[in-house]
Scaffold this motif. Structure first.
Motif, PDB file in Angstrom:
ATOM      1  N   SER A 114      11.262  15.985  46.969  1.00  0.00           N
ATOM      2  CA  SER A 114      10.018  15.274  47.301  1.00  0.00           C
ATOM      3  C   SER A 114      10.025  14.790  48.758  1.00  0.00           C
ATOM      4  CB  SER A 114       9.835  14.095  46.344  1.00  0.00           C
ATOM      5  OG  SER A 114      10.978  13.244  46.367  1.00  0.00           O
ATOM      6  N   ASN A 155       9.220  17.568  36.580  1.00  0.00           N
ATOM      7  CA  ASN A 155       8.009  16.992  37.183  1.00  0.00           C
ATOM      8  C   ASN A 155       7.958  17.273  38.678  1.00  0.00           C
ATOM      9  OD1 ASN A 155       5.597  15.586  36.929  1.00  0.00           O
ATOM     10  ND2 ASN A 155       6.540  13.646  37.521  1.00  0.00           N
ATOM     11  N   SER A 156       9.113  17.156  39.351  1.00  0.00           N
ATOM     12  CA  SER A 156       9.170  17.427  40.799  1.00  0.00           C
ATOM     13  C   SER A 156       8.891  18.895  41.080  1.00  0.00           C
ATOM     14  CB  SER A 156      10.543  17.042  41.341  1.00  0.00           C
ATOM     15  OG  SER A 156      10.789  15.669  41.174  1.00  0.00           O
ATOM     16  N   ILE A 213       7.122  21.020  39.169  1.00  0.00           N
ATOM     17  CA  ILE A 213       5.705  21.336  38.889  1.00  0.00           C
ATOM     18  C   ILE A 213       4.823  20.892  40.045  1.00  0.00           C
ATOM     19  CG2 ILE A 213       3.763  20.745  37.362  1.00  0.00           C
ATOM     20  CD1 ILE A 213       5.816  20.622  35.069  1.00  0.00           C
ATOM     21  N   SER A 214       5.190  19.766  40.660  1.00  0.00           N
ATOM     22  CA  SER A 214       4.388  19.289  41.806  1.00  0.00           C
ATOM     23  C   SER A 214       4.472  20.239  42.991  1.00  0.00           C
ATOM     24  CB  SER A 214       4.859  17.888  42.217  1.00  0.00           C
ATOM     25  OG  SER A 214       6.196  17.929  42.696  1.00  0.00           O
ATOM     26  N   GLN A 215       5.497  21.093  43.022  1.00  0.00           N
ATOM     27  CA  GLN A 215       5.639  22.051  44.127  1.00  0.00           C
ATOM     28  C   GLN A 215       4.778  23.303  43.918  1.00  0.00           C
ATOM     29  OE1 GLN A 215       7.473  20.893  46.650  1.00  0.00           O
ATOM     30  NE2 GLN A 215       7.980  19.143  45.328  1.00  0.00           N
ATOM     31  N   ALA A 248       1.566  23.405  43.723  1.00  0.00           N
ATOM     32  CA  ALA A 248       0.201  23.206  44.238  1.00  0.00           C
ATOM     33  C   ALA A 248      -0.194  24.378  45.141  1.00  0.00           C
ATOM     34  CB  ALA A 248       0.124  21.888  44.992  1.00  0.00           C
ATOM     35  N   GLU A 307       1.068  24.671  48.823  1.00  0.00           N
ATOM     36  CA  GLU A 307       2.483  24.779  49.140  1.00  0.00           C
ATOM     37  C   GLU A 307       2.841  26.186  49.603  1.00  0.00           C
ATOM     38  OE1 GLU A 307       4.693  22.617  49.424  1.00  0.00           O
ATOM     39  OE2 GLU A 307       3.957  20.840  48.407  1.00  0.00           O
ATOM     40  N   GLN A 365       3.933  17.683  30.978  1.00  0.00           N
ATOM     41  CA  GLN A 365       3.710  17.341  32.384  1.00  0.00           C
ATOM     42  C   GLN A 365       2.698  18.266  33.052  1.00  0.00           C
ATOM     43  OE1 GLN A 365       7.722  17.362  33.901  1.00  0.00           O
ATOM     44  NE2 GLN A 365       8.315  15.521  32.770  1.00  0.00           N
TER      45      GLN A 365
END
Length: 817
Positions: free
Chosen positions: A77, A111-112, A114-116, A118, A121, A149
């Motif tokens: 992150s 969770n980290s 999955i956030s990547q 986007a 990115e 998530q």
């Protein structure tokens, strides 16, 4: 002369450190650099660690031990895109190690990651984030976290990524996730079908294969199959099958179509567009075992629905299945046999497969492949169930011998189905006789001893089917099959217990087998079963009744009652009431007991002592004549077929007796005279009532005559019985020896003679040595109308020949005097 000025160089600020090039050769130093506050140091450290981890699994373990994973997790992150990208690369490559995956799950890295995913990115971040998720999605707990998530939506979106690695990783992750039914429903709602169908056109075979595998899993749900049809997915699949260049995808494609065949509506649509014909045409020319096997499995799965079966029959699927039986691959033959079993639910298919397929299946019974053998006998079972014609085809194809041999197979499924086929064949008497002649009863002993409840149940059912013939019952006795059959009565499985009771009922239909079953404890077990409302069944009640009806001595001892249909024959004996749980002894066992003061055993034997032995086949040592000697010609064929009566010398007769070593009961000549006299004097009487009265008087005369009620206590029959026992030196007394008999002697004699001359009567035991006979007599009204039969109690003691209507006060008084 001018003044010289010295030029001074500018120096950097004091708080700025000059750039330093560091070269490290140990991973520990680089891991320490992950704590640096400088972005450039972090990025380069991550890059170095990525290269190190890519070299092998041992390096990943080394980094794990140095604590690199915890530092990298924090950098996922990081605000700097380059640092974040390089950190994701390291985590993605290290996630292939199981220990690393375990730590990542503990750190809740999903969770980290999955956030990547986007859209904004970097594509490299997408590649390694999806790679890490694909590695971790193998575990169920991670699947749940990805679902909760919100990881499915970005993964499906990335199926359209221009980068093939991103597409492949995302697709692999989705494939693993949809193994769970909850995720299958979720991806369907997120419209995963169109991108999956589009990936079938990918230039990368691995992506095409993964797409087909994913479609196979999600098409197990009917809703997905409907969507697949709406998006023309079936056409895409059939096009792949028609394209020989895509033959490496045919197996997976067929697996998807197999799921589609399970839905009636989908199958109808395929049929309307000619898809089934295309599919069968493809299958007929294919020689790939996996394709043939999967095609047969598809038919098996689809055959659960009657409408689907009709469609498959119209398309002549049976021909394809029969061709598969001719292949050289056992797995294909197994799948084909299973499909044939499934197709038997359709009557028309059953007829086609029976006539053409049974000979092929019978040949396969000789295979050494146990799985194939089981599949084949299962198919034969389904083909012959409720189909006499197919059963005849099995017999004509010489299938009886290999089926009996299959009872020694290693698989319980093969044994139980082979027994079921033989039972189906036994419905036809000629075939049953053929099976019996080949030793079916001996072959069933092993299955009766099986620990598998299905085998036990089928074996007991087969015994019931074949034991209807006396020869089969004798064979079962001789090979020791009755013991394990009786043991099955203890089974906790209802079906096993019911079939065992059925078999005991059939086997107990002759006196010899019934006696042996009783000796083995069948009666006690059946009585115990019938006392339980949960364990008893119609067969247990019928089995108990059959055993007792064919072992009247024991029935009378246990039940205290013989019905008019229970005909007393030679060899019957009355040893009194046996207490519940007490052992009932045979006459031979009783004959070996020493003389006691207990109640005498009353014995019936109106058969003269034979000094002539009738022999069908006699050895030369006994007959004195060679077995090869031809019979004399004389009065024709019928005369020749009669059994030969051979006079045996006393010494030889004695040898035979010693060899048999059975106790031979003495003949009761007095009883024979009684029967002869009754036949001459009572049989000519035309009225049944008058016959009953005459017989009662006849019995009373031979048992001491009428007795006054007031003088009953002075009627000393006990002393006479003791004298008879003492003279005979035995507790067993022939009934003809008794000259002063009480209630139970007279009632028994009445029943014995009545049975011989055709008067229907029952014998009932009461308390305190009371016994009586009951008869049913037809009466007429004054106008000559026939009334229903009335039951009467016969007086053979006080006023012989007097009849008391059942239920009357006088009848009750006679029973309890």
């Amino acid at each position: 002369m001018g003044k010289k000025v010295k030029k001074e160089t500018e120096s950097p600020p004091k708080d700025v450190f000059d750039p330093l090039m560091i070269e490290s050769k140990t991973p520990a130093t680089v891991v320490l650099m992950l704590s640096s506050p400088e972005n450039e140091v972090l990025a380069k450290a991550c890059d170095a660690l990525y290269k190190f981890a890519s070299k092998g699994d041992e390096n990943k373990v080394t980094l794990l031990g140095l604590g690199a994973v915890e530092h990298l997790y924090k950098l996922l992150s990081h605000e700097d895109p380059l640092v974040r990208r390089n950190a994701v690369m390291v985590v993605g490559i290290m996630a292939s190690n199981n220990d690393v995956k375990k730590l990542l799950r503990e750190l809740d890295v999903t969770n980290s990651l999955i956030s990547q995913l986007a859209p904004e990115e970097d594509v490299v971040i997408h590649e390694f984030a999806t790679l890490c998720l694909a590695y971790m999605a193998v575990e169920y707990t991670t699947k749940v976290k990805i679902f909760e998530q919100g990881g499915l939506e970005p993964l499906i979106r990335l199926l359209g990524s221009p980068d093939p690695d991103v597409t492949k990783n995302s697709l692999e992750c989705i494939y693993l996730l949809v193994q769970d039914f909850q995720n299958r429903a979720a991806v369907r709602e997120l419209n995963v079908i169109p991108p999956l169908l589009k990936l079938l056109e990918s230039e990368y075979p691995v992506i095409q294969s993964l797409a087909l595998q994913t479609l196979e899993v999600i098409s197990k749900d009917r809703e997905t199959r409907i969507l697949l049809e709406e998006y023309k997915g079936l056409d895409c699949l059939l096009n792949i099958l028609e394209n020989n260049e895509l033959n490496d995808l045919h197996v997976e494609t067929l697996a998807v179509l197999a799921n589609c065949l399970e839905d009636v509506h989908t199958l109808q649509q395929i049929q309307l567009t000619g898809g089934i014909q295309k599919l069968l045409s493809f299958l007929k020319v294919s020689t790939v075992p996996d394709i043939q096997k999967n095609a047969a499995k598809a038919i098996t799965n689809a055959a659960y629905d009657s409408e689907i079966l009709k469609i498959l029959h119209w398309e002549e699927v049976e021909t394809f299945l029969l061709r598969l039986l001719e292949t050289n691959n056992d797995d294909v033959k197994v799948a084909a046999s299973q499909a044939i079993s499934a197709m038997c639910e359709n009557i028309d298919s059953k007829c086609v497969l029976g006539l053409q397929g049974i000979p092929q299946l019978v040949k396969l019974l000789s295979s050494d492949n146990e799985e194939l053998k089981e599949a084949v006998v299962t198919a034969l079972n389904n083909l012959t169930t409720a189909n006499l014609r197919n059963a005849s085809v099995v017999a004509k194809a010489e299938g009886i011998a290999p089926l009996i041999k299959t009872l020694n197979a290693q698989r319980d499924g093969a044994i139980s189905n082979a027994i079921a086929v033989l039972t189906n064949l036994a419905l036809q008497e000629p075939i049953r006789a053929s099976i019996q002649s080949q030793g079916i009863m001996s072959a069933l002993v092993g299955p009766l001893r099986s620990t598998n409840s299905q085998v036990q149940s089928k074996a007991a059912s087969a015994v019931a089917a074949f034991a209807c013939d006396a020869g089969a019952r004798a064979e079962l006795r001789n090979v020791g099959g009755l013991g394990p059959l009786v043991e099955l009565l203890h089974s906790n499985y209802e079906e096993v217990r019911r079939n065992a009771c059925w078999a005991v009922m059939v086997c107990g239909s002759d006196e010899v087998t019934a006696f042996e079953l009783c000796r083995l404890g069948a009666l006690d077990i059946l009585e115990e079963i019938n006392l339980s409302s949960k364990r008893k069944n119609k067969f247990s009640e019928a089995a108990l009744e059959t055993l007792l009806d064919n072992n009247l001595s024991q029935k009378y001892s246990r039940m205290g009652y013989l019905s008019p249909s229970n005909i007393i024959t030679n060899g019957f004996y009355d040893c009194g009431q046996v207490k519940h749980g007490g052992k009932f002894l045979s006459l031979e066992e009783l004959s070996k007991q020493e003389l006691t003061d207990r109640r005498a055993i009353i014995f019936i034997n109106a058969k003269p002592q034979e000094s002539v032995v009738e022999v069908q086949e006699v050895s030369p040592s006994v007959s004195g004549r060679s077995s090869k000697e031809k019979p004399r010609k004389g009065r024709g064929k019928k005369e020749e077929e009669k059994p030969k009566v051979i006079q045996v010398a006393p010494t030889i007769l004695e040898e035979i007796k010693l060899e048999n070593s059975h106790w031979v009961p003495p003949p009761d000549y007095v009883l024979m005279d009684y029967i002869n006299d009754a036949s001459k004097t009572i049989l000519p009487i035309t009225s049944t009532r008058e016959q009953v009265v005459a017989l009662a008087q006849f019995v009373a005369e031979r048992m001491g005559g009428p007795v006054e009620k007031e003088e009953l206590h002075n009627f000393c029959w006990e002393l006479d019985m003791s004298e008879i026992e003492f003279d005979l030196k035995s507790n067993i007394v022939p009934i003809g020896k008794i000259k002063r008999g009480t209630f139970y002697h007279r009632a028994l004699l009445f029943k014995v003679i009545a049975d011989r001359i055709g008067i229907g009567c029952s014998l009932v035991r009461g308390k305190y040595n009371r016994c009586w006979n009951e008869v049913k007599l037809v009466e007429y009204t004054p106008k000559g109308l026939l009334l229903p039969p009335q039951e009467y109690v016969v007086d053979v003691m006080f006023e012989p020949g007097l009849l008391f209507k059942q239920g009357s006060a006088k009848a009750d008084q006679y029973k309890r005097i």
